[in-house]
Design an enzyme around this catalytic site. Structure first.
Site, short mmCIF file in Angstrom:
data_model
loop_
_atom_site.label_atom_id
_atom_site.label_comp_id
_atom_site.label_asym_id
_atom_site.label_seq_id
_atom_site.Cartn_x
_atom_site.Cartn_y
_atom_site.Cartn_z
CE1 TYR A 187 0.36 1.98 4.08
CE2 TYR A 187 1.07 -0.25 4.44
CZ TYR A 187 1.05 0.78 4.91
OH TYR A 187 1.67 1.36 6.13
CE LYS A 212 3.47 3.24 3.24
NZ LYS A 212 3.83 3.45 4.41
CD GLU A 235 10.84 1.15 10.16
OE1 GLU A 235 10.96 2.10 9.59
OE2 GLU A 235 10.61 -0.03 10.25
CG LEU A 249 8.88 2.20 4.40
CD1 LEU A 249 8.62 1.25 3.32
CD2 LEU A 249 7.43 2.76 4.58
#
Length: 295
Positions: free
Chosen positions: A31, A145, A177, A201
């Protein structure tokens, strides 16, 4: 609201998603979230290029080119008259009887999209946020993702239950992250962030910040750092499409720097915000060129 599904723009009551969609059964898909400011798409090319890359990494062949995906997002924005918010696009491997192996290669993927109206988080941008460290037990392809977000959901909930706005993933003692963001620290005039590898990511806003840092002549070091090093930074912030550049004032209840948004963070925020009217003006000019001279 107008939705997109496999080449059609539909009312909500017309949307029909199968229980055999592999996104529902396995989270087998990818997505993107694309920001819209004042009716104009922001960094749409970068987001949609990453969508294509994520799909390729899990062996899904998208039925649309980058240019067609741009047209779809623009159409969703226009049909829904979205002013400030975001567009969500999702791609799943398709609809097939539940089995772990891929279905027949001729099975078309399912592509859907919709819009969400939401304002900029101006209060949090000004006041800063709290983060809570959480052990990172996710899979090792965080560069994709993917729809597989249960680990992120559990981490975010743990942070919220602790009165924090975001979770800070730590794996093997190393800060990676946020649950829905990338993180940065500033110490002695140097900007530190985790290298863009499979542990994180590579966020689009992360890339924007690196560009802004270059414009500011702010030295950048992409290297791993520990939770203790994160807490000892003079400034800390996290970034995402909707969070923009959010200062962090505490980590695990420990004050970061002076406990308020730092000077360099605020400078990066101002540079980021300054792009928005420029973006809108450029987008409006492109529309005028496409539509021809006014009569």
């Amino acid at each position: 609201m107008i939705f997109f599904k496999d080449g059609e723009y539909l009312q909500e009551e017309q949307m029909n998603l199968s229980i055999n969609d592999r996104g529902y059964a396995f989270g087998d898909g990818v997505y993107e979230v694309i920001k819209v400011y004042d009716g104009m798409l922001y960094t749409a090319n970068e987001h949609l290029e990453r969508l294509i890359e994520s799909a390729a990494k899990i062996k899904i062949s998208l039925p649309y080119t980058l240019e067609q995906l741009i047209e779809i997002t623009e159409e969703l924005q226009q049909k829904n008259e979205l002013s400030t918010g975001h567009i969500y696009l999702q791609v799943t491997r398709g609809v097939a009887p539940r089995a772990h192996q891929f279905p027949d290669q001729n099975m078309p993927p399912v592509v859907t999209g919709y819009t969400v109206e939401n304002p900029r988080p101006v209060e949090q941008l000004a006041a800063g946020a709290a983060m809570k460290s959480v052990e990172d037990m996710r899979w090792l392809r965080c560069d994709i993702k993917s729809l597989n977000l249960l680990g992120n959901v559990l981490a975010k909930q743990e942070a919220v239950e602790s009165g924090c706005q975001e979770a800070l993933f730590v794996r093997d003692g190393i800060v990676r992250e946020g649950s829905a963001s990338n993180v940065f620290g500033i110490k002695e005039g140097v900007l530190y962030t985790h290298p863009a590898n499979h542990f994180i990511l590579n966020g689009i806003t992360r890339r924007v910040v690196l560009r802004l840092a270059s414009e500011l002549s702010l030295p950048v070091v992409e290297k791993e750092f520990t939770l203790e090093e994160a807490c000892s930074m003079a400034e800390f912030f996290f970034t995402s499409t909707n969070a923009e550049i959010t200062p962090v004032v505490t980590i695990d209840g420990r004050t970061v720097g002076k406990g308020v948004p730092g000077m360099i963070t605020k400078q990066l925020q101002k540079m980021f915000e300054a792009q928005i009217p420029v973006l809108v003006a450029a987008g409006q000019a492109q529309e005028r060129d496409a539509n021809g001279p006014a009569s």
